[in-house]
Design an enzyme around this catalytic site. Structure first.
Site, PDB file in Angstrom:
ATOM      1  N   GLU A 127      66.112  27.455  55.970  1.00 53.35           N
ATOM      2  CA  GLU A 127      67.206  28.011  56.778  1.00 53.35           C
ATOM      3  C   GLU A 127      67.110  29.510  56.614  1.00 53.35           C
ATOM      4  O   GLU A 127      67.527  30.057  55.586  1.00 53.35           O
ATOM      5  CB  GLU A 127      68.572  27.524  56.256  1.00 53.35           C
ATOM      6  N   CYS A 143      74.321  33.856  58.252  1.00 57.46           N
ATOM      7  CA  CYS A 143      73.120  33.849  59.091  1.00 57.46           C
ATOM      8  C   CYS A 143      73.433  33.421  60.525  1.00 57.46           C
ATOM      9  O   CYS A 143      72.642  33.665  61.425  1.00 57.46           O
ATOM     10  CB  CYS A 143      72.039  32.972  58.474  1.00 57.46           C
TER      11      CYS A 143
END
Ligand code: ADP
Length: 485
Positions: free
Chosen positions: A255, A289
């Protein structure tokens, strides 16, 4: 910390094979809102990482041999304990990470929801039977846990990034070694304490805390007993870790970074778009993010959106996350503030117009940056081309739907994207045209345990959460039964 109801949640040593490993070498854990030292934590290293991998390997047979129901009972105990201690866990999280207390408690509930969800989903690891090409054979597919899972996680979600990985791993029957960011070790250690109280056996969930990220990272990506490696962090570090794992062909999930566009079309509900953009951008002081990184507004509504958005952001209070009225806490460090300020100042020099903010805020000593909005931004300016990781919104205006899609996709990243529109044709074309793993449509907050979280392009591979998230921790095994005639 002295306000914790349960002071035994505050732990200072790595948790390996059901034991707390104290040692002489220590490092400071700092409160980013005040720069004060909260506590010291034992600095574990390569030897402890190896010990943790061994513990996880030794525990694997018994844990993977339990029924999914047995594992579910223990995972649910863990979920219940995390929720019972939500206030204390939220407080620890705010103190070490900075986000406002309400948001920190929200993270505890969000992280725990993955443990609850995967406890149940672990019961649905179905196999398959496939018609064989000849009558004397049968084809059967079963799924089995991959084995020992190692993880490295960042400081922006000190609880949830670990919970999202460990929940799926443990539910699938894998054992787990986690290395949290050294800025925020206390949330992870409190999770370990509660895992133990929940009855999760020694060696199944291990946490190694140490400043030697590279040394520990090498063990976790290269040890022959680690079957799978999972990472959340920057794209640059992710690439190095993928390369390290290649030496022993590890399974990997990544990720990585994002550069989320938030697109507002002419027919959007502007007030809803403003609300969505505030949440998507300024949550966690812009340090996620999936945070909005660029706001793209269609020309006819650009002025209205910018005015309303600026008015809404101007009302957000910045300060210590323990203060109830605060919406934007500190950034993680002084150098993080410097990086964001440089992006802002360089973009102003390149022609961006400052609508709001644009400077450090002096709130006692901590690391605060004023919520900032820049307009007249182009996609090549530093503030749009880089992942900002701070409370700054660049606004880019565009003419046509295709322009919006082109600008949005003009990045190496592909994690989350958002857009606001009402026309059903626009909605489908844009949803399908965006090269992103997740798309929020008239919605600024999209992540939950039932949905697949993950990115495309250089934002990573694999998914966390949802039925797809379990696959990352399972191997497919094909059984061919012959000689049946
Ligand atoms: P962030 O900017 O969010 O800190 P990083 O990718 O730098 O993102 O860090 C994410 C996590 O990876 C942190 O826990 C960090 O300590 C760790 N890390 C950084 N570099 C390495 C490395 N070379 N090997 C292993 N872990 C690393």
């Amino acid at each position: 910390m002295d306000k914790l109801n349960d002071k035994s949640l505050l732990k200072q040593h790595s948790y390996i094979n059901g034991k707390w490993h104290s040692g002489d070498a220590k490092f400071d854990v700092i409160n980013p809102a005040t720069d004060e030292v909260l506590t010291q934590v034992t600095n574990a290293g390569v030897a402890e990482a190896e010990l943790a991998v061994k513990a996880a390997k030794d525990a694997l047979k018994a844990w993977s041999g339990k029924s999914a129901n047995e594992r579910a009972v223990l995972l649910r105990n863990w979920f219940n304990l995390l929720m019972q201690h939500q206030d204390d866990l939220g407080r620890i999280l705010t103190l070490e990470q900075g986000k406002p207390l309400a948001e920190a408690k929200g993270e505890i509930a969000y992280g725990a929801s993955f443990i609850e969800w995967f406890a149940e989903e672990g019961k649905r690891v179905y196999g398959d039977t496939i018609p064989a090409p000849s009558s004397d054979k049968r084809i059967i597919v079963i799924k089995q846990p991959v084995g020992v899972v190692a993880s490295i996680t960042p400081w922006n979600f000190p609880n949830a990034m670990i919970a999202r990985k460990a929940a799926a791993a443990l539910a699938a029957g894998c054992t787990f070694v986690g290395r949290p960011a050294t800025q925020t070790p206390l949330s992870a250690l409190a999770m370990a304490e509660l895992a133990e109280r929940a009855g999760i056996p020694a060696g199944v969930f291990n946490i190694v805390i140490g400043e030697d990220a590279k040394g520990i990272g090498k063990v976790l990506t290269q040890h022959p007993d680690v079957a799978k490696f999972t990472f959340t962090g920057s794209t640059n570090v992710g690439k190095q870790l993928i390369a390290q794992g290649a030496t022993s062909v590890k399974k990997v999930s990544m990720e990585l970074g994002g550069n989320a566009p938030f697109i507002v079309f002419n027919d959007a509900d502007i007030d809803a778009a403003v609300e969505g953009a505030v949440l998507s951008k300024y949550r966690n002081a812009g340090q996620t993010c999936v945070c909005t990184n660029r706001i793209l507004v269609q020309q006819r509504v650009a002025k209205e959106f910018t005015e309303k958005f600026t008015a809404a952001v101007a009302k957000l209070m910045t300060g210590n996350g323990l203060d109830d009225s605060v919406f934007i806490g500190p950034m993680i460090s002084s150098s993080a503030v410097d990086n964001v300020d440089k992006l802002v100042q360089d973009s102003i020099k390149a022609g961006a117009k400052l609508e709001l903010g644009g400077a450090r805020v002096q709130v006692v000593d901590g690391n605060f940056y004023r919520p900032t909005i820049l307009s007249q931004v182009t996609n090549d300016m530093p503030i749009a081309a880089n992942e900002i990781f701070g409370p700054v919104s660049p606004i880019i205006s565009f003419e046509t739907e295709q322009d919006a899609i082109n600008i949005a996709n003009d990045t190496e990243y592909g994690l989350a994207a958002y857009f606001y529109a009402r026309d059903i044709g626009t909605i489908w074309r844009v949803a399908e045209g965006l090269d992103y793993g997740m798309v929020g449509i008239n919605e600024g907050l999209i992540s939950n345990a039932a949905a697949p979280f993950g990115g495309v392009k250089q934002s990573g591979s694999g998914r966390e959460g949802s039925k797809y998230g379990l696959d990352d921790y399972l191997e497919i095994k094909y059984l061919c039964m012959g000689g049946l005639n």
